[in-house]
Scaffold this motif. Structure first.
Motif, PDB file in Angstrom:
ATOM      1  N   ALA A  22      34.418  45.854  78.275  1.00  0.00           N
ATOM      2  CA  ALA A  22      35.553  44.933  78.291  1.00  0.00           C
ATOM      3  C   ALA A  22      35.438  44.046  79.515  1.00  0.00           C
ATOM      4  N   VAL A  23      35.848  42.781  79.344  1.00  0.00           N
ATOM      5  CA  VAL A  23      35.871  41.825  80.446  1.00  0.00           C
ATOM      6  C   VAL A  23      37.286  41.269  80.537  1.00  0.00           C
ATOM      7  N   PHE A  24      37.804  41.202  81.770  1.00  0.00           N
ATOM      8  CA  PHE A  24      39.167  40.724  82.009  1.00  0.00           C
ATOM      9  C   PHE A  24      39.133  39.607  83.039  1.00  0.00           C
ATOM     10  N   ILE A  25      39.917  38.556  82.837  1.00  0.00           N
ATOM     11  CA  ILE A  25      40.046  37.470  83.814  1.00  0.00           C
ATOM     12  C   ILE A  25      41.534  37.217  84.045  1.00  0.00           C
ATOM     13  N   ASP A  26      41.933  37.193  85.309  1.00  0.00           N
ATOM     14  CA  ASP A  26      43.334  36.959  85.674  1.00  0.00           C
ATOM     15  C   ASP A  26      43.612  35.455  85.649  1.00  0.00           C
ATOM     16  N   TYR A  27      43.840  34.927  84.454  1.00  0.00           N
ATOM     17  CA  TYR A  27      43.972  33.480  84.281  1.00  0.00           C
ATOM     18  C   TYR A  27      45.166  32.897  85.029  1.00  0.00           C
ATOM     19  N   ASN A  28      46.259  33.631  85.128  1.00  0.00           N
ATOM     20  CA  ASN A  28      47.423  33.051  85.825  1.00  0.00           C
ATOM     21  C   ASN A  28      47.516  33.484  87.290  1.00  0.00           C
ATOM     22  N   MET A  55      37.505  38.284  88.026  1.00  0.00           N
ATOM     23  CA  MET A  55      36.942  38.712  86.748  1.00  0.00           C
ATOM     24  C   MET A  55      36.501  40.164  86.894  1.00  0.00           C
ATOM     25  N   ARG A  56      36.932  41.005  85.981  1.00  0.00           N
ATOM     26  CA  ARG A  56      36.576  42.427  86.004  1.00  0.00           C
ATOM     27  C   ARG A  56      35.678  42.741  84.803  1.00  0.00           C
ATOM     28  N   VAL A  57      34.546  43.364  85.065  1.00  0.00           N
ATOM     29  CA  VAL A  57      33.595  43.766  84.031  1.00  0.00           C
ATOM     30  C   VAL A  57      33.566  45.295  84.019  1.00  0.00           C
ATOM     31  N   SER A  58      33.856  45.893  82.859  1.00  0.00           N
ATOM     32  CA  SER A  58      33.926  47.353  82.766  1.00  0.00           C
ATOM     33  C   SER A  58      33.010  47.869  81.666  1.00  0.00           C
ATOM     34  N   MET A  59      32.338  48.975  81.937  1.00  0.00           N
ATOM     35  CA  MET A  59      31.514  49.666  80.952  1.00  0.00           C
ATOM     36  C   MET A  59      31.926  51.132  80.963  1.00  0.00           C
ATOM     37  N   LYS A  60      32.260  51.665  79.781  1.00  0.00           N
ATOM     38  CA  LYS A  60      32.793  53.019  79.671  1.00  0.00           C
ATOM     39  C   LYS A  60      32.062  53.770  78.568  1.00  0.00           C
ATOM     40  N   TYR A  61      31.767  55.012  78.828  1.00  0.00           N
ATOM     41  CA  TYR A  61      31.103  55.849  77.837  1.00  0.00           C
ATOM     42  C   TYR A  61      31.977  56.032  76.600  1.00  0.00           C
ATOM     43  N   ASN A  62      31.442  55.654  75.441  1.00  0.00           N
ATOM     44  CA  ASN A  62      31.967  56.001  74.116  1.00  0.00           C
ATOM     45  C   ASN A  62      33.326  55.396  73.773  1.00  0.00           C
ATOM     46  N   ALA A  63      33.825  54.392  74.550  1.00  0.00           N
ATOM     47  CA  ALA A  63      35.112  53.763  74.224  1.00  0.00           C
ATOM     48  C   ALA A  63      35.255  52.461  74.995  1.00  0.00           C
ATOM     49  N   ILE A  64      36.099  51.598  74.480  1.00  0.00           N
ATOM     50  CA  ILE A  64      36.387  50.350  75.176  1.00  0.00           C
ATOM     51  C   ILE A  64      37.323  50.641  76.340  1.00  0.00           C
ATOM     52  N   PRO A  65      36.981  50.243  77.558  1.00  0.00           N
ATOM     53  CA  PRO A  65      37.843  50.533  78.714  1.00  0.00           C
ATOM     54  C   PRO A  65      39.045  49.594  78.781  1.00  0.00           C
ATOM     55  N   THR A  66      40.094  50.027  79.458  1.00  0.00           N
ATOM     56  CA  THR A  66      41.223  49.159  79.777  1.00  0.00           C
ATOM     57  C   THR A  66      41.083  48.703  81.221  1.00  0.00           C
ATOM     58  N   SER A  67      41.957  47.798  81.651  1.00  0.00           N
ATOM     59  CA  SER A  67      41.723  47.099  82.916  1.00  0.00           C
ATOM     60  C   SER A  67      42.034  47.936  84.150  1.00  0.00           C
ATOM     61  N   CYS A  68      42.857  48.967  84.021  1.00  0.00           N
ATOM     62  CA  CYS A  68      43.321  49.689  85.208  1.00  0.00           C
ATOM     63  C   CYS A  68      43.121  51.198  85.093  1.00  0.00           C
TER      64      CYS A  68
END
Length: 924
Positions: free
Chosen positions: A756-762, A802-815
Motif C-alpha cells: 500500500a502507498v499513502f500520500i498526505d494530500y492535504n 509519502m508512505r510505502v508499506s509492504m506486509k506479509y500476506n495482506a494489504i497494510p494500513t497506514s498506521c
C-alpha cells in the motif's frame, strides 16, 4: 466530593420551579415541588431529617401518603461517581402495576437526600376487566388496521427477540392530560399490547380500555429520525454469509472507507474465508447486516475477502459504503457511552447493537426510504431517495440519535407524545451532537443530519444552534411551537415531538456554548456556556436519574438544576448556567440565588508561551472577588474562545503564521464579569505535522529493496522495520500520473507480500482522508510490483509525506504495526499542474546539467530550500535573479531561507573553489 446535604438544601431553597412549590411544614423537608394533580414531584430533605436510604416504605407513607392497598416495588438500584445511590420503585395498586408511576430515592452516605417521580392518589378504580385478553387483542388489531404483523414472520421476529403479545393488565393514567393539563389522578384499567405491524410499518405499546375496548394511548416504540419528511436490491457487492458467527473467530481491526467520515478503523471478524462487520470487542457485540432492500431482518452479512474495505469496492450505486458508516457509528456510540458516562451499551448491560442497512421502507408501507429508526430492538436504515430527500441515512449523528432512543428506554423512558416526547427526541439529538463532537470534531456538531441532507434549501434536518432555520421553535410557546393541547396521533407527530424538540435542543446548545439575546416571549438573557462536556454530564444525570415518563419541560428545569447541584455544587457557575439556559428558552425564571453585584478585579499579567503553528498557552495572575471567582473567559479579539477555572488556558485551532490578540475576563457565581485583562499578541509559527507510527516487527525474511517514484530511485539496505527516507524527494504535479515501482527482497523463501502507498494530500499529518490511500496491491510473489498514481487537482501544494508499506500476506494500513515486512517514508513535493515558465538565464551563466551528486527541493519552494550534496564540505551559495543580480549569499548548511523572495524564477550557484553548480528554482 464536598457537595453534601447543606449545599444541596441551600440551592433548593433558592430555586423556583414551574411546578407549584408546596408550603413546607415538615422540618425534615427543605423543598417540596408538586405536580398539577397535587402530588409531590420532587422532595429534598433538610439536615435535621433522619430518613435513611433504607427507609423506603416509611418515607413513601409519610411523604406521599401511600395507602395500605398500594405498594412500591424496587426495580433498579445504582450508585454513581458522586457517591449517590439511586433506587427506583414502581407503584402497584392492589397488585396491578400503575403505568409510568415510578419514584426514585436518592441517598448519600446512607442518608436520604431527595426523592422524585410520579405518584397517583388512586380512588374508586375498577380492577375487574369486562373484556377478555383475546377480545382486547382483537380490538387492538382493529385499531392498528395493518395487513401484516411481525409475529407472522417467525424468522424476523426471532432475530430481534419479538413475540406475539398476550396482553398485560395495567392501570393507565389519563394520557390526554400532561403538564398543567393534568389535574386529576384518574386512571383506567387497560390491556397493554406490544403491537409490531410490518405493513404499514409501526411498533408501539397500545393500551386498550379493559371495560370499553377503546384505544386509550399509543406509545410509539419505532421512533423515526424525522417525521417532517415523507417516510410514511441492494445486495452488497460482497454480501453472502448467513451463518451465526462464533465468538471464537478472529476479531481484527480494519480500515473502512466510509461514505461520510473518510477512512476509519473498525473491528471485524474472520468468518470462514471472509471478514464480516462484527465487532466482538465492545459489550456483547456490534454487528451490521444487509436487509438487501427488503422490509425484513435477515442475518445476511456484508463481507470482504482481504479486510480492506475500500471505496473502490463499496462506494457503488448500492451505497454499500453506508454500511461502513453504520458499523463505525455504532462503535463510536458505544465508545461515547462507555468512556464518558461509564455505560455498557444502551442498556448498561452490554446489549448487542445490531444495525440493518438497505431496509426498504416502501415495502413496509411508507412513501419513500427517507428515514431511519430504532424499532425497540435493532437499528434500521433506509437508503434515502437522493436529490430532494436524503442520502443513505447511516451518518454518525443519525446512528447516535437512534441508539439514543434506546438509552432513553432504559433510563427516563419518556412517553412518546407532547412535551415528554419532544424531550425524548431532543435527548437523542443531544447525544448525537456529543458523539459527533467526540468522534469527529471537524463535523458540524450543532447540525443534525447534515451529511445526509439532499433537500433544496436545507443544510440539515435540524439545527440546535438556530432551530428556527429548520422550522423548529427555540422558545417554549414561541414561534413554530406546536400546541400540546391535542390528541396525539402519528399524523400530527404525536403533538409535535420532532418540532418542539428544538426548544430543549437549544437549551443544551446555550448551556454548552453560551448565548446573549432576547427570546420569543420578550425575556432578555445572557448565559455563559460551561462547555459541551459538563453540559452532557448534567443532561445525562437529568435523563438517567430524575426524569420520569410523563415529565414536562417544567419538571426538566427543576431536575436539571438539581442535577447541576449534585455534580458541581450549589451556587456554582454550572448551576447558574443551567438555570439561565432554561430561562433563555422560556422555561422558568432567571437565576436569583445571589444579590452580589460586585464584579471581580481584572486579571493581570496575561502572557503567552509555547506557541506552535496551531496552539498557544496563556497564563495570567488570578483575580479577586468579594465572594469568589468561579472562572475566566478567554477572548480572541471580541470572540469568546473558551473558559477556564484555573489561571491558564491552552488555545487550539489556530492558523499557522497568523497574528492573534487575546484578553481574559474573570467571572463570579452571580454572573458578574470583570474588565478585560491586558491584551497579548501572538504570532503562530509555521505549521508542523506529526505522523502516526507504522512498521514491520521483523525484516528477517522479507523487506523493501527498492522504491522508484518520479526522481526517487532508492535502493534500500536498511533492515529496520521502519526506514525514514524523507530526505529523498521528488516533484509531482497536480493532474499528472506517475508510476511507482516497489521491489521486494527475500532472505530465502519467497512469500506473498501485500503493498500500500499513502500520500498526505492535504498535509494534515495523517493518511486518513478520502483518496490518501493512493495505491494497493493484494498479496502476491510478484517482483517488482508496479502501479500508477495520479496526483489530484485538490492536493495542497508543497512538500508532504509519502508512505510505502509492504506486509506479509495482506494489504497494510497506514498506521499499523505488523509481524513481517517494512515501511518507508519519503517526501513528495506537490507542484501546480503544467510546466514552470522558465525565464532565460543571464548572459555568462550556464545551468549545470549533471545532478547525480546534487539535489534541490522542494521546487517550487515556499520558504525553505533544501540542498543535498554528496560532497557536503566547503560549499558557499549565491542566489541570483534572471538578470544576473545577486540577492543573497552564505554557507550551505542543509536549508536556505528564501521566504522573502518574490514569486518567480531564480538560480542558485554553489561553489567550493574546485567545483561550481548552478541550478534553477521557482519561488511560489
Amino acid at each position: 466530593m464536598e457537595r453534601k446535604l447543606p449545599r444541596i438544601i441551600t440551592a433548593a431553597l433558592l430555586i423556583l420551579s414551574l411546578s407549584a412549590a408546596a408550603q413546607v411544614t415538615d422540618k425534615r423537608v427543605s423543598q417540596k415541588n408538586v405536580s398539577e394533580n397535587g402530588q409531590p414531584s420532587l422532595i429534598t430533605f433538610s439536615d435535621v431529617s433522619t430518613y435513611k436510604g433504607t427507609d423506603s416504605q416509611k418515607v413513601f407513607k409519610e411523604q406521599l401518603g401511600l395507602k395500605d392497598n398500594q405498594s412500591f416495588r424496587k426495580v433498579k438500584a445504582e450508585t454513581d461517581k458522586q457517591g449517590y445511590t439511586h433506587e427506583k420503585f414502581q407503584l402497584y395498586e392492589q397488585g396491578i402495576k400503575v403505568e409510568f408511576a415510578n419514584y426514585t430515592l436518592h441517598s448519600q452516605n446512607g442518608k436520604l437526600v431527595s426523592m422524585n417521580g410520579e405518584y397517583y392518589n388512586i380512588e374508586n378504580v375498577k380492577l375487574t376487566p369486562a373484556l377478555s385478553q383475546q377480545e382486547a387483542f382483537n380490538r387492538a388489531l382493529s385499531h392498528t388496521h395493518a395487513s401484516e404483523y411481525l409475529w407472522e414472520k417467525p424468522q424476523d421476529a426471532k432475530e430481534i427477540g419479538y413475540e406475539k403479545p398476550v396482553g398485560e393488565l395495567v392501570l393507565l393514567p389519563d394520557m390526554e392530560q400532561q403538564g398543567e393539563q393534568r389535574t386529576t389522578d384518574k386512571v383506567r384499567l387497560a390491556y397493554k399490547f406490544d403491537i409490531y405491524a410490518t405493513k404499514p410499518l409501526s411498533r408501539g405499546d397500545l393500551y386498550i380500555d379493559a371495560q370499553t375496548g377503546k384505544a386509550l394511548f399509543y406509545n410509539a416504540t419505532i421512533k423515526h429520525l424525522n417525521d417532517n419528511v415523507h417516510a410514511r436490491k441492494v445486495s452488497a457487492s460482497k454480501s453472502e454469509s448467513k451463518e451465526t458467527v462464533s465468538a471464537k473467530k478472529a476479531i481484527v481491526a480494519a480500515n473502512a472507507a466510509t461514505r461520510y467520515s473518510g477512512t476509519q478503523t473498525i473491528q471485524t471478524t474472520l468468518s470462514g474465508s471472509s471478514y464480516i462487520l462484527l465487532d466482538g470487542t465492545r459489550g456483547n457485540g456490534i454487528q451490521t447486516y444487509n436487509s438487501a432492500r427488503t422490509a425484513t431482518y435477515p442475518t445476511t452479512n456484508f463481507t470482504d475477502a482481504d479486510n480492506n474495505w475500500t471505496a473502490a469496492e463499496y462506494n457503488n450505486t448500492n451505497k454499500d459504503n453506508g454500511a461502513l458508516d453504520a458499523h463505525w457509528g455504532a462503535e463510536m456510540t458505544y465508545d461515547y457511552w462507555s468512556a464518558v458516562h461509564g455505560r455498557n451499551s444502551y442498556d448498561d448491560a452490554g446489549a448487542k447493537i445490531k444495525s440493518y442497512v438497505h431496509y426498504n421502507l416502501i415495502a413496509a408501507g411508507y412513501s419513500s426510504n427517507n428515514n431511519a429508526f430504532w424499532n425497540g430492538s435493532v437499528m434500521t436504515y433506509g437508503d434515502g431517495s437522493g436529490t430532494g430527500g436524503f442520502d443513505i441515512l447511516t451518518s454518525l449523528d443519525v446512528a447516535g440519535h437512534e441508539i439514543g432512543h434506546a438509552v432513553c428506554t432504559y433510563t427516563a423512558n419518556l412517553a412518546y407524545q407532547k412535551e415528554s416526547g419532544a424531550m425524548n427526541e431532543a435527548f437523542s439529538d443531544i447525544w448525537a451532537a456529543c458523539i459527533e463532537y467526540r468522534a469527529a470534531p471537524t463535523k458540524s456538531t450543532w447540525l443534525v443530519g447534515e451529511d445526509i441532507e439532499r433537500r433544496s434549501g436545507h443544510v440539515a434536518l435540524r439545527s440546535m444552534s438556530n432551530p428556527k432555520s429548520e422550522g423548529q421553535p427555540d422558545t417554549y410557546g414561541g414561534t413554530n411551537w406546536i400546541s400540546v393541547s391535542c390528541t396525539p396521533t402519528s399524523s400530527n407527530d404525536y403533538c409535535g415531538v420532532h418540532t418542539n424538540s428544538g426548544v430543549f435542543n437549544h437549551w443544551f446548545y446555550i448551556l454548552s456554548v453560551g448565548k446573549t439575546g432576547t427570546n420569543d416571549i420578550g425575556s432578555s438573557y445572557n448565559v455563559t456556556g460551561i462547555g459541551i462536556d459538563k453540559a452532557a454530564k448534567i443532561a445525562f444525570r437529568l435523563e438517567d436519574v430524575y426524569l420520569t415518563s410523563n415529565s414536562t419541560f417544567a419538571n426538566a428545569r427543576t431536575s436539571g438544576i438539581q442535577s447541576a447541584i449534585d455534580l458541581y455544587g450549589a451556587g456554582s457557575a454550572e448551576v447558574i448556567a443551567t438555570t439561565n439556559a432554561f430561562y433563555a428558552i422560556g422555561v422558568g425564571a432567571v437565576y436569583s440565588g445571589s444579590t452580589d453585584t460586585t464584579a471581580p478585579s481584572a486579571p493581570t499579567g496575561l502572557a503567552a508561551s509555547g506557541t506552535t503553528g496551531t496552539t498557544t498557552n496563556l497564563t495570567w495572575t488570578a483575580s479577586t472577588d468579594n465572594v469568589a471567582v468561579t472562572g475566566y473567559d478567554i477572548y480572541q479579539g471580541t470572540t469568546l474562545k473558551g473558559s477556564s477555572t484555573t489561571t491558564s488556558y491552552n488555545v487550539t485551532g489556530l492558523t499557522a503564521l497568523t497574528t492573534y490578540s487575546f484578553t481574559v475576563k474573570a467571572k463570579d457565581a452571580a454572573g458578574n464579569v470583570s474588565a478585560a485583562s491586558n491584551a497579548v499578541s501572538v504570532t503562530t509559527t509555521a505549521a508542523t505535522v506529526s505522523y502516526c507510527a507504522s512498521q514491520g516487527n521483523s525484516t528477517a525474511d522479507e523487506r523493501i529493496s527498492k522504491v522508484v517514484f518520479g526522481t526517487i530511485n532508492n535502493t534500500s539496505t536498511g533492515t529496520a522495520g521502519y526506514e525514514n527516507y524523507t530526505s529523498l524527494s521528488t516533484n509531482a504535479a497536480r493532474g499528472s500520473a506517475y508510476t511507482i515501482t516497489i521491489t521486494p527482497v527475500w532472505t530465502s523463501t519467497t512469500y506473498n507480500e501485500g503493498y500500500a502507498v499513502f500520500i498526505d494530500y492535504n498535509q494534515d499529518g495523517d493518511f486518513a482522508d478520502s483518496g490518501e490511500t493512493v495505491w494497493t496491491k493484494a498479496a502476491s510473489k510478484t517482483t517488482p510490483v508496479t502501479g500508477t498514481i495520479t496526483i489530484p487537482a485538490t492536493a495542497v501544494l508543497g512538500a508532504t509525506r509519502m508512505r510505502v508499506s509492504m506486509k506479509y500476506n495482506a494489504i497494510p494500513t497506514s498506521c499499523e504495526g505488523f509481524s513481517y515486512g517494512q515501511v518507508e517514508d519519503y517526501t513528495i513535493n506537490i507542484t501546480a499542474s503544467g510546466t514552470i515558465e522558465a525565464e532565460p538565464i543571464a548572459a555568462g551563466i550556464t545551468e549545470t546539467t549533471e545532478t547525480e551528486s546534487f539535489a534541490l527541493y522542494p521546487n517550487p519552494v515556499e520558504s525553505e530550500l533544501n540542498i543535498s550534496l554528496s560532497e557536503a564540505n566547503g560549499y558557499s551559495y549565491k542566489i541570483i535573479n534572471t538578470l544576473g543580480q545577486q540577492l543573497g549569499s552564505g554557507q550551505v548548511s542543509g536549508t536556505i531561507d528564501v521566504s522573502r523572495l518574490s514569486t518567480g524564477i531564480y538560480l542558485i550557484e554553489l561553489n567550493n573553489g574546485a567545483k561550481k553548480i548552478v541550478k534553477k528554482f521557482a519561488k511560489q
